[in-house]
Write an enzyme that holds these catalytic residues in place. Sequence first.
Site, PDB file in Angstrom:
ATOM      1  N   ASP A 174      30.609  -2.481  43.251  1.00 48.19           N
ATOM      2  CA  ASP A 174      31.482  -1.669  42.403  1.00 48.19           C
ATOM      3  C   ASP A 174      32.723  -1.192  43.147  1.00 48.19           C
ATOM      4  O   ASP A 174      32.654  -0.859  44.329  1.00 48.19           O
ATOM      5  CB  ASP A 174      30.739  -0.419  41.924  1.00 48.19           C
ATOM      6  CG  ASP A 174      29.934  -0.658  40.663  1.00 48.19           C
ATOM      7  OD1 ASP A 174      30.041  -1.746  40.093  1.00 48.19           O
ATOM      8  OD2 ASP A 174      29.187   0.248  40.265  1.00 48.19           O
ATOM      9  N   TYR A 185      20.624   0.643  49.584  1.00 48.42           N
ATOM     10  CA  TYR A 185      21.702   1.534  49.154  1.00 48.42           C
ATOM     11  C   TYR A 185      21.332   2.982  49.434  1.00 48.42           C
ATOM     12  O   TYR A 185      20.152   3.343  49.418  1.00 48.42           O
ATOM     13  CB  TYR A 185      21.953   1.400  47.645  1.00 48.42           C
ATOM     14  CG  TYR A 185      22.364   0.022  47.203  1.00 48.42           C
ATOM     15  CD1 TYR A 185      23.707  -0.334  47.152  1.00 48.42           C
ATOM     16  CD2 TYR A 185      21.413  -0.920  46.850  1.00 48.42           C
ATOM     17  CE1 TYR A 185      24.086  -1.609  46.752  1.00 48.42           C
ATOM     18  CE2 TYR A 185      21.779  -2.194  46.463  1.00 48.42           C
ATOM     19  CZ  TYR A 185      23.117  -2.534  46.415  1.00 48.42           C
ATOM     20  OH  TYR A 185      23.485  -3.795  46.027  1.00 48.42           O
ATOM     21  N   ASP A 191      28.343   6.460  36.318  1.00 49.89           N
ATOM     22  CA  ASP A 191      28.817   6.981  37.599  1.00 49.89           C
ATOM     23  C   ASP A 191      29.997   7.915  37.365  1.00 49.89           C
ATOM     24  O   ASP A 191      30.403   8.168  36.217  1.00 49.89           O
ATOM     25  CB  ASP A 191      29.161   5.858  38.587  1.00 49.89           C
ATOM     26  CG  ASP A 191      30.349   4.999  38.153  1.00 49.89           C
ATOM     27  OD1 ASP A 191      31.094   5.416  37.233  1.00 49.89           O
ATOM     28  OD2 ASP A 191      30.545   3.925  38.740  1.00 49.89           O
ATOM     29  N   ARG A 208      23.042   2.345  39.416  1.00 49.53           N
ATOM     30  CA  ARG A 208      23.551   3.233  38.364  1.00 49.53           C
ATOM     31  C   ARG A 208      22.539   3.378  37.230  1.00 49.53           C
ATOM     32  O   ARG A 208      22.322   4.468  36.702  1.00 49.53           O
ATOM     33  CB  ARG A 208      24.873   2.693  37.823  1.00 49.53           C
ATOM     34  CG  ARG A 208      26.035   2.872  38.782  1.00 49.53           C
ATOM     35  CD  ARG A 208      27.337   2.381  38.183  1.00 49.53           C
ATOM     36  NE  ARG A 208      27.404   0.934  38.122  1.00 49.53           N
ATOM     37  CZ  ARG A 208      27.793   0.239  37.060  1.00 49.53           C
ATOM     38  NH1 ARG A 208      28.114   0.854  35.940  1.00 49.53           N
ATOM     39  NH2 ARG A 208      27.865  -1.075  37.099  1.00 49.53           N
TER      40      ARG A 208
END
Length: 287
Positions: A73, A101, A115, A208
């Site tokens: 992203d 992550y 987000d 997300r």
Amino acid sequence: MSAAVLEAVRCKALAAQLLSYSGLFAVYKPKGCTSAAVLNRLRAKLLAETGMPKPSRRKRNKMLKIGHGGILDSSAAGVLVVGIGKGTKMLTSLLAGSKKYTAVGELGKATDTFDSTGKVTEEKPYDWITKEDLENVLQKFTGSIMQVPPIYSALKRDGQRLSTLVKKGEVVEAKPARQVMVYSLTLRSFKPPFFTLDVECGGGFYVRSLVNDIGKELSSCATVLELTRTKQGPFTLEEHVLYEDKWTIDEIARSLECCMPLLQEEPPRKKLKMELSEECAMNSEDK
């Protein structure tokens, strides 16, 4: 021999060196730019070092073949694996492989993109949620789970990204839930409304969507504030990424020498009962 001739010889040697490279290495993708923009900047810096002219859009990969191992992203940062030369053919295996992550989430708020870049669509109380509540919920999202990808994503309909269609004002339905793998999911910190997660997952997974689903499971809502990819395959943020000041021909040579042996050492992960398709992995963004 004149200085101009010597410089031409030097540039020609650098160009030959660069075009001989083949393999995988990792660079740092900063927050606020796309993965494609990072590749374009990398390509431009390397070609400039050789004195080669900037190629047209159509001839970019013909002059210097590079690619990345999965979209990250624009709002996220971290490890972006790069394939160069014949190494671009090795990227598919990394797309479906293990990634790690670190995500910072916020309770009590939901957005259309899941987000901080999106519009707030919902706000709910969260005061009663405890650390134990959150840790208990995380257990439900570990292992082989079903996950609905976000509408704002690189997944495609009729050849166009869903996120592009939504921005055009078109009505877009979410893709069906699909099987994804979460190898580990731990709570690093909890300071309401903020919480930090460490996630290790397989290909096609959206952090997300995970945070959004966690909020719903807690009878509240949640969105991602910060997302960093800390590992992809054997390449880690701490040890292997090249920051932009190291995007030189010699530094990449050293990185290839360091990184390529790691591919032989990476321990295989247990495969999903239902393998993610290559198309699904190729179109996934992280996330």
